[in-house]
Each structure stands twice: as C-alpha cells, then as structure tokens.
Design an enzyme around this catalytic site. Sequence first.
Site, PDB file in Angstrom:
ATOM      1  N   GLU A 166     -63.611 -48.908   3.970  1.00 20.95           N
ATOM      2  CA  GLU A 166     -63.487 -47.745   4.846  1.00 20.95           C
ATOM      3  C   GLU A 166     -62.844 -46.531   4.182  1.00 20.95           C
ATOM      4  OE1 GLU A 166     -63.412 -50.089   9.130  1.00 20.95           O
ATOM      5  OE2 GLU A 166     -61.586 -49.057   8.477  1.00 20.95           O
ATOM      6  N   GLU A 351     -67.478 -55.603   9.508  1.00 22.94           N
ATOM      7  CA  GLU A 351     -66.468 -55.635  10.576  1.00 22.94           C
ATOM      8  C   GLU A 351     -67.108 -55.198  11.874  1.00 22.94           C
ATOM      9  OE1 GLU A 351     -62.772 -53.542  10.011  1.00 22.94           O
ATOM     10  OE2 GLU A 351     -62.645 -54.130   7.906  1.00 22.94           O
TER      11      GLU A 351
END
Length: 444
Positions: A166, A351
């Site tokens: 991320e 995720e």
Amino acid sequence: MSLSRYDFPEGFVFGAATAAYQIEGSAFGNCGPCHWDTFAATPGNVVRAEDGSKACDHYHQWPADLDLLQAAHMDGYRFSTSWARVMPDGVNINPEGIDFYDRLVDGMLARGLQPFQTLYHWEMPSALADTGGWTNRDTCHRFADFSEAITRRLGDRVAAIATINEPWCVAWLSHFLGVHAPGLRDIRAAARAMHHILLAHGLSVERLRGMGQQNLGIVLNFDYPATVSASPEDQTAANLWDGIFNRWYIEGITRQAYPSNVLEGLGPHMPAHWQDDMPLIGQKLDWLGVNYYTRNLHAHAPGTPWPSIRTVPGPLPKTQMGWEIYPEGLHHFLTRMAKDYVGDLPIYVTENGMANADQLEDGVVNDRIREDFLFAHLAATKQAIADGANVKGFFYWSLLDNYEWAEGYEKRFGLVHVDFATLARTPKSSYHALARALARNTGA
C-alpha cells in the site's frame, strides 16, 4: 451465501494476511525501533498511545497461529518481514531476527501453506527515519539492500514476494494527511515519498531479478471514487482522487508516467529529474496484489487549497471503521486492472476485510456480519474471474485481531478473536464459516 473453494478455478489460493508490526511484538528478538514506535508515543496520534511492542506476541506464538491457518484448510499465508527486525539500524543484520523468519517460513511449508511474503509493511527503522525516511532518496537504496539480505535467506522457499504494501498509505496518508507514521502534513514531503516509494520498489525488483528471484509483485490499495453529485465540479474532484489514490502507483509502474491531473498539484514539489527513474519503476511485474476495503463519496471543496476535495459519508451500511460496505468496488478494480493496466497478469486479492465490534460471550464470537461481508466479496471476486480478470487468490485481512495502527487495539478485523490481556485466541464464527467453505471433499 453458499460459496466454496469449488466455485473457483483449480489452484486458486485461499489464505489470510497479517503484518509483522501488527502481530509479532517488536519488544522481542532484538528488533530495532521503528517510526511507528515514536509516532505512537506522541500524544494524540494513536488511540490510548498504544504501540506494537507486544501486539499478539506472534513472535512466540507463531506455531499455534499457523495451526489456525492449517485447520481452516487455507492454502497460503500472506505475512511481512519487518525491516526493523531484520536490520535494527536499517543496515546491519540481526541474526535473531532473520532466524525467526527462517523458522516461520519452514513452519508454513511444514503445514502445507504457501508463503506469500511482503518486504515492507510500514516498519521504517528509526535510524533511517532520522535521515528523512521516504523523503530521502538514499532510503530507496537501503531498502534494496534489505530486500537482498532477507531474500538470500528466504527466497528459495517463498511462493511470492511483494516489495511494498500500500504505497498510498506509506506516502499520502502518512506524509500529506499525517494520519500514519511519520505523521507529516507537508506537500513537498508527500510528493517525494510518493515517488521514492515506487523508486524503492524498482530498485528492489532490479536487485532481486539480478539474483534470479522469480514471482515478484507489489501490493496496491484501491478506493472506489464515487461522487456526491453529477456536477462537473464533483466529477473533477472524484477523478482527481482516483488519480491520487488509485492511478498514481499503477500508472507509474505500468505506463511509466504519473497522472497529469495529480502532477498539476505535486509537480512543483517533485524531486529533481524524477522522470529519469520511470524506466526503473516500470519494470515488469510477475503479479499484482489488490487491496480493497471500501468506497468514498467525493465533492469539490471550493475555496480550499489543492486538491480541493471533501469526502462525504455515504448511505450504505458501514463497518466499525466507518467504511461503507460495497463489494461491487472489488469487482470494479479487479476487472479494471485487467482491462486497463495488466492484461492477463496474475492478480491476487491480497487484502479484503472488515472491522467489527466483536464480543466474546461464553467462549464464542458470533460475527455473522463478517461472514456476509466475506462471502459477498468472494462472490465479487468470482464474478470478476468470469468477466475476464486473471485472479489467482484471495487473502482475508486479517487472520488475527491485531494492532490496527492509529486505531490501536480498538478495531477488530480478525477471523480469530484475540484477548489482548491474556493473548488467548478464539476463532470466530466467520473463521468456522470460511473453514467449512474451504474444506476439501476427501471421500471419508
């Protein structure tokens, strides 16, 4: 919703994900300090000023945690290797730290779990944070050194390696919004971090490719950019947010260019000669990780500095984080990545999950809302595959309730409940539902 592993292609990888600082306990094993320790120690940054020093004590309890994955019939485990544990000063190797990950990977293989490794899930060693962290170009080279060191030990046994988790959180959330460590609110720092985090990715890929390492990727997070209205101003705001959050990183990698509407704001603050780094950033990936949680509604915010965007709460049901539940967004990004950016490249949902105020009552945690969330997003993934996206796996976030960064231990994402006083683990109803869905027909 009745879905099972047999609704997905043969070889599809089902698993759960965690991150080192959130579960291991940084007080153990001669782990070095990281910028999350100091961020958490600063009043007002983290709920109750909690940190990851103890977390879930996965450092000592990892065998039982891996047993939980195996007992749920999972195929893989997405974990991260802490830079601060492996190299406490950002440079020199801590034998105890690297030995821990050696044992951990062997433990996964012994249980039939495919190890999906993430190199950087936000533990910047404090010694490197002191020299500017991701605002300092030299940090990118130190990251390549770390990538090489840990891969020389683990690379022959892991199924896949992600360089960065991320980058939007690493750069924008942490250097422009100031919500995560190092807690800056500085457009110049943000512009440099947004470029340097991708440069670090590129240098890492270059180093590992030179070692003959295979199956290299990156994990990007995506946020569905809905609009408050159909006005041109709100549409422009949502498109700019899409550029900042979603397009900057994937286009930097796949097109070797940054979105022009974002450069209108960040361009004056970018590092000198940043364009020269784009071929290095744009090296071929072997796979792409997609993290997806929610959508947000955006509107133009006149009279405010760039990017002049305000976020408005949406009407849909929300998780404990206040995030709208919108499974259609996962389908959108999986098909969008395939159509617009990566073609037939393997994609993993690395995720997807929800926080819920789970309660342990009489030894049981009933989290039917999470069951519904999970299977709705599995259904969205199944539909994306039918619509042409080459999705190869799905990792739920997270295996365990854990340290949820600025939210401390307040928000619970886990399939497994953790009592943070006793560290007792209790599988929730969502864990059992997923285990039933993943069970194989044995003929017994």
